[in-house]
Design a protein around this motif. Structure first.
Motif, short mmCIF file in Angstrom:
data_model
loop_
_atom_site.label_atom_id
_atom_site.label_comp_id
_atom_site.label_asym_id
_atom_site.label_seq_id
_atom_site.Cartn_x
_atom_site.Cartn_y
_atom_site.Cartn_z
N LYS A 150 0.83 -1.20 0.00
CA LYS A 150 0.00 0.00 0.00
C LYS A 150 0.86 1.26 0.00
O LYS A 150 0.59 2.20 -0.76
N ILE B 133 0.80 4.23 -2.78
CA ILE B 133 0.55 5.64 -2.44
C ILE B 133 1.68 6.51 -3.00
O ILE B 133 1.44 7.60 -3.54
N HIS C 207 1.16 6.82 -6.65
CA HIS C 207 0.03 7.72 -6.84
C HIS C 207 0.52 9.18 -6.78
O HIS C 207 0.17 10.00 -7.63
N PRO D 51 -3.35 11.27 -3.34
CA PRO D 51 -2.15 10.66 -2.76
C PRO D 51 -2.07 10.87 -1.25
O PRO D 51 -1.49 10.07 -0.54
N ILE E 257 -4.31 8.73 2.91
CA ILE E 257 -3.66 7.51 3.39
C ILE E 257 -4.62 6.57 4.10
O ILE E 257 -4.34 5.39 4.26
N HIS F 278 -6.59 3.17 -3.89
CA HIS F 278 -5.41 3.82 -4.48
C HIS F 278 -5.05 3.17 -5.81
O HIS F 278 -4.64 3.85 -6.75
#
Length: 79
Positions: free
Chosen positions: A3, A7, A10, A40, A43, A50
């Motif tokens: 993840k 991110i 992203h 982005p 979170i 995402h």
């Protein structure tokens, strides 16, 4: 892909989009990306969210980059 890595990707794509808009002095059509509501900095959103945002953002950027080439490839018709 983890993840946190997604991110990061992203965020990088968002910067690429901003840079492209600056260079071309034109906005990229990101309707699909905007509808997702995932940035982005979001979170708390899931990895799946995402991932969808990355694909939508990448699709919008590549579509914008393809448009000028297609317009140049069409020969002008003489009257």
């Amino acid at each position: 892909m983890k993840k946190q890595e997604l991110i990061h990707l992203h965020g990088l794509l968002a910067e690429v989009g901003n840079y492209y808009e600056e260079c071309e002095a034109d906005e990229i059509s990101l309707d699909e990306y905007e509808e997702l509501g995932v940035r982005p900095t979001s979170i708390h959103k899931s990895k799946t969210d995402h991932k969808a945002a990355v694909f939508a953002l990448a699709g919008g950027i590549t579509s914008a980059m393809e448009e000028p080439e297609e317009q140049e490839a069409v020969p002008a018709q003489a009257d």
